[in-house]
Design an enzyme around this catalytic site. Structure first.
Site, mmCIF file in Angstrom:
data_model
loop_
_atom_site.group_PDB
_atom_site.id
_atom_site.type_symbol
_atom_site.label_atom_id
_atom_site.label_comp_id
_atom_site.label_asym_id
_atom_site.label_seq_id
_atom_site.Cartn_x
_atom_site.Cartn_y
_atom_site.Cartn_z
ATOM 1 N N PRO A 290 -12.324 9.926 2.626
ATOM 2 C CA PRO A 290 -11.637 8.634 2.945
ATOM 3 C C PRO A 290 -11.558 7.728 1.885
ATOM 4 O O PRO A 290 -12.714 7.153 1.295
ATOM 5 C CB PRO A 290 -12.117 7.999 4.125
ATOM 6 C CG PRO A 290 -13.577 8.459 3.986
ATOM 7 C CD PRO A 290 -13.684 9.851 3.410
ATOM 8 N N TYR A 333 6.639 3.521 -3.403
ATOM 9 C CA TYR A 333 7.055 4.193 -2.174
ATOM 10 C C TYR A 333 7.756 3.567 -0.909
ATOM 11 O O TYR A 333 7.628 4.212 0.161
ATOM 12 C CB TYR A 333 5.425 4.605 -1.317
ATOM 13 C CG TYR A 333 4.294 4.940 -2.478
ATOM 14 C CD1 TYR A 333 4.587 6.009 -2.969
ATOM 15 C CD2 TYR A 333 3.182 4.282 -2.464
ATOM 16 C CE1 TYR A 333 3.209 6.680 -3.873
ATOM 17 C CE2 TYR A 333 2.000 4.559 -3.382
ATOM 18 C CZ TYR A 333 2.225 5.912 -4.096
ATOM 19 O OH TYR A 333 1.508 6.096 -4.753
ATOM 20 N N CYS A 360 10.173 -8.897 -14.368
ATOM 21 C CA CYS A 360 11.809 -8.614 -14.808
ATOM 22 C C CYS A 360 12.077 -7.307 -14.349
ATOM 23 O O CYS A 360 12.426 -6.368 -15.257
ATOM 24 C CB CYS A 360 11.675 -8.786 -16.492
ATOM 25 S SG CYS A 360 11.351 -10.168 -16.825
#
Ligand SMILES: *Cc1c(COP(=O)(O)O)cnc(C)c1O
Length: 430
Positions: A290, A333, A360
């Site tokens: 994990p 994502y 930017c």
């Protein structure tokens, strides 16, 4: 609240781990990463306890790419977890924190000769071998040593997890691992078994991150153990360790499910035991890795509001003093997050705006179309659940320094990573 460690105090300010985040912003400046130390420890203990309860021999290994800095490895060591490392940089950070590397698992689909040498020299317990070339490199580089290098072989069981493509890694055509379906998994197993300086400890798979349906874990363990049984029949190899990869998902927004990790691990254990019985295998040592679920909800990021731009008939923007340099996850994502105006936590949310950074890039968005109380310049925006894959993915794009990491524990706060200064930014320029 999205997470138990977030609250609102009498002043109407957001609290995190019981502390007023507006006060923390004042004390340490913004942008700022906060980490709740007790939350990290509790998350470790949930995995540790469940794996000890439901298996005879098991270890959670923290996937340290989720958040990698010295203090993290100290905490992980104190909690008795193993670690996953994916680079020499992570190995070095763990060493500098005094973390003992015997339970370190070294991943990566492309380890250079230098990586292999460094890891062997410094006693990294396990290599998680991706492919045949890597096996040859380890065999060659470990040739002068008496001790065999322990390895797990990373296999791709061929599972489509229906999650976002970029975090989907268990399919046959993945850049990671060797596929069972194509025969490449068997090929590297055979190779490893014949090598003199390598000890094959078992198999590994990682079917992807944020996998909510534990059904996926169950299916992958069946494929992996079926393969192990096949190897036993053909080569007499008895599996000692099995790693099922990444951990469970976390709640970024209210609509994400609450996951009972203990109950899920119990289910995985029942399945592993039944599947081992079915294939006539001994139950191997079980590893889980994990990352996100250890640190994500232990993190919060604070920003100061700057420009507020209203484009009549179109949309509104709230600009903050950080952005994709400290949290690129929306840009990468489309990740969701929960946000607050930390000093106006009880006010009505009456203003819809994109919360954007100051880089930017038009994609420099922390979160689009958020509904918040209308802020003014100087207000504090809190972004929740940022403990995983934020600091570890941060960059110096636009020559922006990375924020400090402040740990919160028992009403106190201390810095674990200092803010990058202007001099830090030019330190390597010759
Ligand atoms: C990223 C990764 C993990 C951790 O996944 P989380 O979703 O953060 O739990 C574990 N194992 C491997 C091999 C990984 O690449």
């Amino acid at each position: 609240m999205i997470c138990k460690n977030i609250g609102i105090n009498e002043a109407g300010h957001i609290t995190f781990a019981g502390q007023d985040v507006c006060e923390l912003a004042k004390k340490y400046g913004t942008p700022l990463y906060l980490m709740d130390e007790q939350r990290i420890r509790e998350n470790c203990r949930i995995y540790k306890k469940a794996m000890e309860n439901y298996f005879d021999n098991a270890l959670p290994a923290y996937a340290s790419k989720a958040a990698s800095f010295k203090r993290m490895y100290e905490i992980i060591g104190e909690e008795g977890l193993g670690v996953d490392v994916v680079s020499v940089g992570e190995i070095y950070t763990a060493m500098k924190a005094g973390y003992s590397l015997e339970n370190a698992y070294f991943h990566s689909n492309n380890k250079t000769d230098f990586d292999v040498e460094f890891a062997i020299e410094n006693g990294v317990g396990y290599f998680v071998v991706d492919n045949a070339e890597e096996l040859f490199a380890i065999e060659r580089i470990n040739g002068g040593n008496e001790k065999k290098q322990k390895v797990l072989l990373r296999l791709t069981p061929g599972i489509d997890t229906h999650t976002y493509e970029a975090v989907n890694t268990g399919k046959v055509d993945s850049k990671f691992g060797s596929a069972i379906e194509t025969g490449q998994a068997e090929e590297i197993t055979k190779l490893a078994l014949h090598m003199e300086h390598i000890e094959l400890m078992g198999f590994h798979c990682h079917i992807g991150s944020q996998v909510f349906d534990s059904d996926t874990f169950l299916r992958s363990s069946d494929i992996m153990l079926g393969f192990a049984a096949d190897m036993k029949k053909k080569y007499g190899y008895e599996l000692k360790e099995l790693s099922l990869g990444g951990g469970y998902g976390v709640r970024y927004v209210e609509s994400d499910p609450v996951i009972d990790i203990d109950a899920n691990i119990k289910q995985v254990s029942e399945c592993i035991k039944a599947t081992c019985a079915k294939y006539d295998l001994q139950v191997p040592k079980m590893i889980m890795e994990p990352g996100r679920s250890i640190v994500a909800d232990a993190g919060m990021t604070l920003y100061s509001v700057g420009t507020i731009k209203q484009i009549p008939g179109y949309k509104n923007y709230i600009s903050i003093d950080g952005g994709m340099t400290d949290n690129p996850r929306y840009a990468l994502y489309g990740s969701e997050y929960t946000l607050f105006v930390a000093n106006k936590a009880n006010d009505t949310a009456n203003f819809t705006a994109d919360v954007v950074g100051r880089c930017c890039e038009s994609d420099d968005i922390i979160q689009p179309a958020v509904n918040l109380p209308k802020p003014v310049r100087g207000d504090i925006i809190a972004v929740c659940t940022t403990g995983a894959y934020n600091y570890s993915m941060a960059s110096n794009y636009n020559r922006v320094g990375r924020p400090a990491i402040v740990m919160l524990n028992d009403g106190k706060s201390y810095q674990a990573v200092k803010r990058e200064s202007l001099d830090d930014l030019v330190a390597n320029d010759l």
